[in-house]
Enzyme design. Structure first.
Site, mmCIF file in Angstrom:
data_model
loop_
_atom_site.group_PDB
_atom_site.id
_atom_site.type_symbol
_atom_site.label_atom_id
_atom_site.label_comp_id
_atom_site.label_asym_id
_atom_site.label_seq_id
_atom_site.Cartn_x
_atom_site.Cartn_y
_atom_site.Cartn_z
ATOM 1 N N ASN A 14 40.952 35.844 47.166
ATOM 2 C CA ASN A 14 41.013 37.153 46.500
ATOM 3 C C ASN A 14 40.495 38.184 47.508
ATOM 4 O O ASN A 14 39.864 37.815 48.501
ATOM 5 C CB ASN A 14 40.240 37.132 45.166
ATOM 6 N N HIS A 158 41.701 39.048 37.837
ATOM 7 C CA HIS A 158 41.526 38.345 36.556
ATOM 8 C C HIS A 158 41.233 39.388 35.477
ATOM 9 O O HIS A 158 40.558 40.389 35.739
ATOM 10 C CB HIS A 158 40.332 37.375 36.612
ATOM 11 N N ASP A 160 39.093 39.366 33.189
ATOM 12 C CA ASP A 160 37.666 39.588 32.887
ATOM 13 C C ASP A 160 36.981 40.536 33.874
ATOM 14 O O ASP A 160 35.793 40.798 33.753
ATOM 15 C CB ASP A 160 36.902 38.263 32.736
ATOM 16 N N CYS A 252 32.090 35.733 35.000
ATOM 17 C CA CYS A 252 32.791 34.637 35.695
ATOM 18 C C CYS A 252 31.925 33.391 35.803
ATOM 19 O O CYS A 252 32.441 32.283 35.909
ATOM 20 C CB CYS A 252 33.179 35.038 37.112
HETATM 21 N N1 ARG Z 1 36.333 33.003 44.161
HETATM 22 C C1 ARG Z 1 36.793 32.825 42.821
HETATM 23 C C2 ARG Z 1 38.302 32.891 42.802
HETATM 24 O O1 ARG Z 1 38.853 33.704 43.485
HETATM 25 C C3 ARG Z 1 36.205 33.846 41.906
HETATM 26 C C4 ARG Z 1 36.527 33.611 40.476
HETATM 27 C C5 ARG Z 1 36.101 34.711 39.579
HETATM 28 N N2 ARG Z 1 36.299 34.353 38.242
HETATM 29 C C6 ARG Z 1 36.645 35.167 37.237
HETATM 30 N N3 ARG Z 1 36.650 34.694 36.049
HETATM 31 N N4 ARG Z 1 37.039 36.406 37.474
HETATM 32 O O2 ARG Z 1 38.975 32.159 42.110
#
Ligand code: ARG
Length: 262
Positions: A14, A158, A160, A252
Protein backbone atom coordinates in the site's frame (compact mmCIF):
# COMPACT_ATOMS: atom_id res chain seq x y z
CA UNK A 1 -5.88 -8.85 18.39
CA UNK A 2 -2.41 -10.20 17.61
CA UNK A 3 0.75 -9.07 19.47
CA UNK A 4 3.33 -7.33 17.23
CA UNK A 5 6.27 -9.68 17.97
CA UNK A 6 6.92 -10.17 14.25
CA UNK A 7 5.57 -6.84 12.99
CA UNK A 8 7.59 -4.86 10.45
CA UNK A 9 7.46 -3.33 6.99
CA UNK A 10 8.98 -6.18 4.98
CA UNK A 11 7.20 -5.52 1.68
CA UNK A 12 5.17 -2.72 0.08
CA UNK A 13 1.53 -3.39 -0.74
CA UNK A 14 0.00 0.00 0.00
CA UNK A 15 1.21 3.59 -0.54
CA UNK A 16 2.13 4.05 3.15
CA UNK A 17 4.62 1.18 3.27
CA UNK A 18 8.31 1.88 2.58
CA UNK A 19 10.76 -0.91 3.34
CA UNK A 20 13.53 1.59 4.10
CA UNK A 21 11.52 2.99 7.04
CA UNK A 22 12.47 0.84 10.02
CA UNK A 23 9.87 -0.19 12.58
CA UNK A 24 10.90 0.15 16.23
CA UNK A 25 9.53 -3.16 17.53
CA UNK A 26 9.82 -2.16 21.22
CA UNK A 27 7.88 0.99 20.53
CA UNK A 28 5.32 -0.95 18.50
CA UNK A 29 4.93 -3.37 21.43
CA UNK A 30 4.35 -0.46 23.85
CA UNK A 31 1.83 1.22 21.53
CA UNK A 32 -0.04 -2.03 21.00
CA UNK A 33 -0.08 -2.64 24.78
CA UNK A 34 -1.49 0.84 25.32
CA UNK A 35 -4.21 0.13 22.76
CA UNK A 36 -5.15 -3.11 24.55
CA UNK A 37 -5.23 -1.31 27.93
CA UNK A 38 -7.40 1.49 26.54
CA UNK A 39 -9.88 -0.92 24.94
CA UNK A 40 -10.11 -2.97 28.15
CA UNK A 41 -10.66 0.19 30.22
CA UNK A 42 -13.49 1.09 27.84
CA UNK A 43 -15.13 -2.27 28.53
CA UNK A 44 -13.86 -4.54 25.72
CA UNK A 45 -12.75 -8.14 26.24
CA UNK A 46 -9.72 -9.05 24.15
CA UNK A 47 -8.97 -12.45 22.59
CA UNK A 48 -5.48 -13.09 21.22
CA UNK A 49 -4.17 -14.68 18.06
CA UNK A 50 -0.58 -16.02 18.28
CA UNK A 51 1.93 -13.97 16.23
CA UNK A 52 3.84 -15.87 13.52
CA UNK A 53 7.31 -15.28 12.11
CA UNK A 54 7.41 -13.91 8.54
CA UNK A 55 3.80 -12.67 8.77
CA UNK A 56 4.35 -9.02 9.76
CA UNK A 57 0.82 -7.91 8.85
CA UNK A 58 -0.91 -10.59 10.95
CA UNK A 59 -1.21 -7.84 13.62
CA UNK A 60 -3.89 -6.25 11.42
CA UNK A 61 -6.58 -8.69 12.50
CA UNK A 62 -9.32 -6.57 10.90
CA UNK A 63 -8.24 -8.32 7.72
CA UNK A 64 -8.59 -11.85 9.12
CA UNK A 65 -12.10 -12.04 7.71
CA UNK A 66 -15.68 -10.98 8.22
CA UNK A 67 -17.71 -12.10 11.24
CA UNK A 68 -21.48 -12.17 11.71
CA UNK A 69 -23.60 -14.10 14.24
CA UNK A 70 -20.82 -16.58 15.07
CA UNK A 71 -20.06 -17.19 11.41
CA UNK A 72 -16.61 -16.40 10.02
CA UNK A 73 -15.78 -15.76 6.36
CA UNK A 74 -11.97 -15.94 5.89
CA UNK A 75 -10.34 -13.23 3.79
CA UNK A 76 -9.02 -13.90 0.32
CA UNK A 77 -6.12 -11.48 0.08
CA UNK A 78 -5.20 -9.58 -3.06
CA UNK A 79 -1.47 -9.82 -2.36
CA UNK A 80 0.43 -13.11 -2.06
CA UNK A 81 2.40 -11.66 0.92
CA UNK A 82 -0.65 -11.85 3.18
CA UNK A 83 -2.27 -15.07 1.92
CA UNK A 84 -0.40 -17.38 4.36
CA UNK A 85 -2.10 -15.55 7.26
CA UNK A 86 -5.43 -17.16 6.46
CA UNK A 87 -4.48 -20.67 7.61
CA UNK A 88 -3.68 -19.31 11.10
CA UNK A 89 -6.89 -17.28 11.21
CA UNK A 90 -9.00 -20.31 10.24
CA UNK A 91 -7.40 -22.44 12.97
CA UNK A 92 -8.21 -19.75 15.55
CA UNK A 93 -11.84 -19.33 14.49
CA UNK A 94 -12.45 -23.07 14.22
CA UNK A 95 -10.94 -23.56 17.69
CA UNK A 96 -13.22 -20.85 19.10
CA UNK A 97 -16.46 -22.37 17.84
CA UNK A 98 -17.12 -20.19 14.80
CA UNK A 99 -18.70 -21.71 11.69
CA UNK A 100 -16.26 -21.15 8.81
CA UNK A 101 -17.83 -20.22 5.46
CA UNK A 102 -15.48 -19.78 2.48
CA UNK A 103 -15.85 -17.32 -0.39
CA UNK A 104 -15.58 -18.86 -3.86
CA UNK A 105 -12.06 -19.30 -5.29
CA UNK A 106 -10.72 -16.31 -7.17
CA UNK A 107 -12.92 -13.74 -5.41
CA UNK A 108 -10.91 -11.24 -3.35
CA UNK A 109 -12.20 -9.80 -0.08
CA UNK A 110 -10.16 -8.46 2.86
CA UNK A 111 -12.60 -8.94 5.72
CA UNK A 112 -13.56 -6.32 8.27
CA UNK A 113 -10.99 -3.94 6.82
CA UNK A 114 -13.48 -3.52 4.00
CA UNK A 115 -16.83 -4.74 5.40
CA UNK A 116 -18.24 -2.57 8.19
CA UNK A 117 -21.60 -3.16 9.87
CA UNK A 118 -24.07 -0.31 10.12
CA UNK A 119 -27.55 -1.09 11.49
CA UNK A 120 -28.85 -4.02 9.45
CA UNK A 121 -26.35 -4.01 6.56
CA UNK A 122 -22.65 -4.29 5.83
CA UNK A 123 -21.04 -1.51 3.83
CA UNK A 124 -18.17 -2.98 1.85
CA UNK A 125 -15.37 -1.19 0.05
CA UNK A 126 -13.81 -2.47 -3.14
CA UNK A 127 -11.28 -1.70 -5.85
CA UNK A 128 -7.64 -2.01 -4.86
CA UNK A 129 -8.07 -4.90 -2.38
CA UNK A 130 -11.55 -6.42 -2.36
CA UNK A 131 -13.47 -7.19 -5.59
CA UNK A 132 -16.86 -5.70 -6.49
CA UNK A 133 -17.90 -9.28 -7.26
CA UNK A 134 -17.31 -10.37 -3.65
CA UNK A 135 -20.41 -8.66 -2.36
CA UNK A 136 -23.01 -11.15 -3.61
CA UNK A 137 -21.26 -14.22 -2.16
CA UNK A 138 -20.34 -12.34 1.03
CA UNK A 139 -23.97 -11.39 1.56
CA UNK A 140 -25.14 -15.02 1.14
CA UNK A 141 -22.45 -16.32 3.52
CA UNK A 142 -23.07 -13.65 6.19
CA UNK A 143 -26.86 -13.76 5.90
CA UNK A 144 -27.03 -9.96 5.69
CA UNK A 145 -27.27 -7.34 2.95
CA UNK A 146 -23.92 -5.98 1.68
CA UNK A 147 -23.79 -2.57 -0.03
CA UNK A 148 -20.73 -1.83 -2.19
CA UNK A 149 -18.74 1.40 -2.01
CA UNK A 150 -15.98 1.99 -4.53
CA UNK A 151 -12.78 3.36 -2.96
CA UNK A 152 -11.40 5.91 -5.43
CA UNK A 153 -8.32 7.19 -3.55
CA UNK A 154 -5.45 4.67 -3.55
CA UNK A 155 -4.14 5.97 -0.22
CA UNK A 156 -7.40 4.90 1.43
CA UNK A 157 -7.34 1.35 0.13
CA UNK A 158 -9.63 -0.20 2.78
CA UNK A 159 -13.08 1.07 3.79
CA UNK A 160 -12.05 1.26 7.47
CA UNK A 161 -9.73 4.15 6.60
CA UNK A 162 -12.75 6.15 5.38
CA UNK A 163 -15.74 5.09 7.47
CA UNK A 164 -16.33 4.51 11.18
CA UNK A 165 -19.77 3.55 12.49
CA UNK A 166 -20.37 5.19 15.90
CA UNK A 167 -23.85 3.96 16.84
CA UNK A 168 -27.06 3.25 14.93
CA UNK A 169 -27.51 6.89 13.88
CA UNK A 170 -24.01 8.27 13.50
CA UNK A 171 -20.71 7.65 11.75
CA UNK A 172 -17.47 9.36 10.78
CA UNK A 173 -17.05 9.39 7.03
CA UNK A 174 -14.67 10.52 4.32
CA UNK A 175 -16.92 10.70 1.24
CA UNK A 176 -14.07 12.19 -0.81
CA UNK A 177 -12.63 8.71 -0.91
CA UNK A 178 -15.79 7.15 -2.42
CA UNK A 179 -17.56 6.99 -5.76
CA UNK A 180 -20.81 8.94 -6.21
CA UNK A 181 -22.96 5.84 -5.73
CA UNK A 182 -21.18 4.96 -2.48
CA UNK A 183 -21.75 8.49 -1.21
CA UNK A 184 -25.47 8.18 -1.92
CA UNK A 185 -25.66 4.78 -0.18
CA UNK A 186 -24.06 6.19 2.98
CA UNK A 187 -26.11 9.39 2.96
CA UNK A 188 -29.32 7.38 2.65
CA UNK A 189 -28.31 4.97 5.43
CA UNK A 190 -26.66 7.17 8.08
CA UNK A 191 -28.85 9.93 9.57
CA UNK A 192 -25.95 11.91 11.11
CA UNK A 193 -22.52 12.01 9.49
CA UNK A 194 -19.34 13.58 10.79
CA UNK A 195 -17.68 14.35 7.47
CA UNK A 196 -13.88 14.27 7.74
CA UNK A 197 -11.69 16.75 5.91
CA UNK A 198 -8.81 15.46 3.81
CA UNK A 199 -6.12 15.94 6.48
CA UNK A 200 -8.34 14.31 9.08
CA UNK A 201 -8.87 11.23 6.97
CA UNK A 202 -5.17 11.08 6.06
CA UNK A 203 -4.42 11.19 9.82
CA UNK A 204 -6.44 7.94 10.05
CA UNK A 205 -9.21 9.54 12.17
CA UNK A 206 -11.75 7.12 10.71
CA UNK A 207 -9.63 4.13 11.72
CA UNK A 208 -11.06 4.17 15.23
CA UNK A 209 -12.51 1.52 17.51
CA UNK A 210 -15.81 2.21 19.22
CA UNK A 211 -16.47 0.43 22.54
CA UNK A 212 -19.80 1.55 23.96
CA UNK A 213 -19.52 5.33 24.05
CA UNK A 214 -15.70 5.43 23.93
CA UNK A 215 -14.01 6.17 20.60
CA UNK A 216 -10.38 5.01 20.54
CA UNK A 217 -8.58 6.97 17.84
CA UNK A 218 -5.07 7.14 16.31
CA UNK A 219 -5.42 10.94 16.31
CA UNK A 220 -8.19 13.43 16.97
CA UNK A 221 -8.16 17.00 15.64
CA UNK A 222 -10.04 19.46 17.92
CA UNK A 223 -12.93 19.88 15.47
CA UNK A 224 -13.59 16.14 15.35
CA UNK A 225 -13.22 15.79 19.14
CA UNK A 226 -15.73 18.59 19.76
CA UNK A 227 -18.36 16.95 17.56
CA UNK A 228 -17.82 13.50 19.08
CA UNK A 229 -18.10 14.94 22.58
CA UNK A 230 -21.21 16.92 21.64
CA UNK A 231 -22.73 13.59 20.57
CA UNK A 232 -21.90 12.12 23.99
CA UNK A 233 -18.77 10.11 23.15
CA UNK A 234 -15.53 10.01 25.14
CA UNK A 235 -12.44 10.24 22.97
CA UNK A 236 -9.24 8.33 23.78
CA UNK A 237 -6.23 8.90 21.54
CA UNK A 238 -3.65 6.10 21.38
CA UNK A 239 -0.46 6.77 19.42
CA UNK A 240 0.03 3.94 16.91
CA UNK A 241 2.51 5.63 14.59
CA UNK A 242 4.71 2.54 14.35
CA UNK A 243 1.73 0.77 12.74
CA UNK A 244 0.91 3.73 10.48
CA UNK A 245 4.25 2.91 8.78
CA UNK A 246 2.47 -0.20 7.45
CA UNK A 247 -0.71 1.72 6.60
CA UNK A 248 -2.81 0.62 9.57
CA UNK A 249 -4.22 2.35 12.67
CA UNK A 250 -6.24 1.42 15.77
CA UNK A 251 -9.14 -0.25 14.06
CA UNK A 252 -6.98 -2.31 11.69
CA UNK A 253 -5.34 -3.82 14.78
CA UNK A 254 -8.67 -5.23 15.98
CA UNK A 255 -11.46 -7.46 14.76
CA UNK A 256 -14.90 -7.33 16.40
CA UNK A 257 -16.15 -10.84 17.21
CA UNK A 258 -19.61 -9.89 18.51
CA UNK A 259 -21.06 -8.57 15.24
CA UNK A 260 -24.75 -9.37 14.79
CA UNK A 261 -26.23 -7.84 11.64
CA UNK A 262 -29.49 -8.85 9.97
N1 ARG B 1 0.07 -3.48 5.70
C1 ARG B 1 -1.29 -3.91 5.76
C2 ARG B 1 -1.80 -4.12 4.35
O1 ARG B 1 -1.49 -3.35 3.50
C3 ARG B 1 -2.14 -2.92 6.48
C4 ARG B 1 -3.53 -3.39 6.71
C5 ARG B 1 -4.43 -2.35 7.27
N2 ARG B 1 -5.68 -2.91 7.59
C6 ARG B 1 -6.87 -2.31 7.50
N3 ARG B 1 -7.89 -2.92 7.97
N4 ARG B 1 -7.00 -1.14 6.89
O2 ARG B 1 -2.53 -5.05 4.06
Amino acid sequence: MCPPEHFGVLYEINPWMHREVAVDVDRARDQWGELVATLVAAGAEIELLDPQPDLPDLVFTANAGTVNHGRYVPSRFRHTNRRPEVAFDVVWFTGHGFAVAELPEGVRHEGAGDALPFRNVFLSGYRSRSDAGAHGPLSSLLGAPVRPIELVDGRLYHLDLTFCPLDDRRAMAAPHAWDAYGCRVVEALVPELLVLEDEEMLAFCANSVVVGTTVVMPSCPPRVGRQLEAWGFDVEVVAVDEFLKAGGGCRCLTLALDVAVG
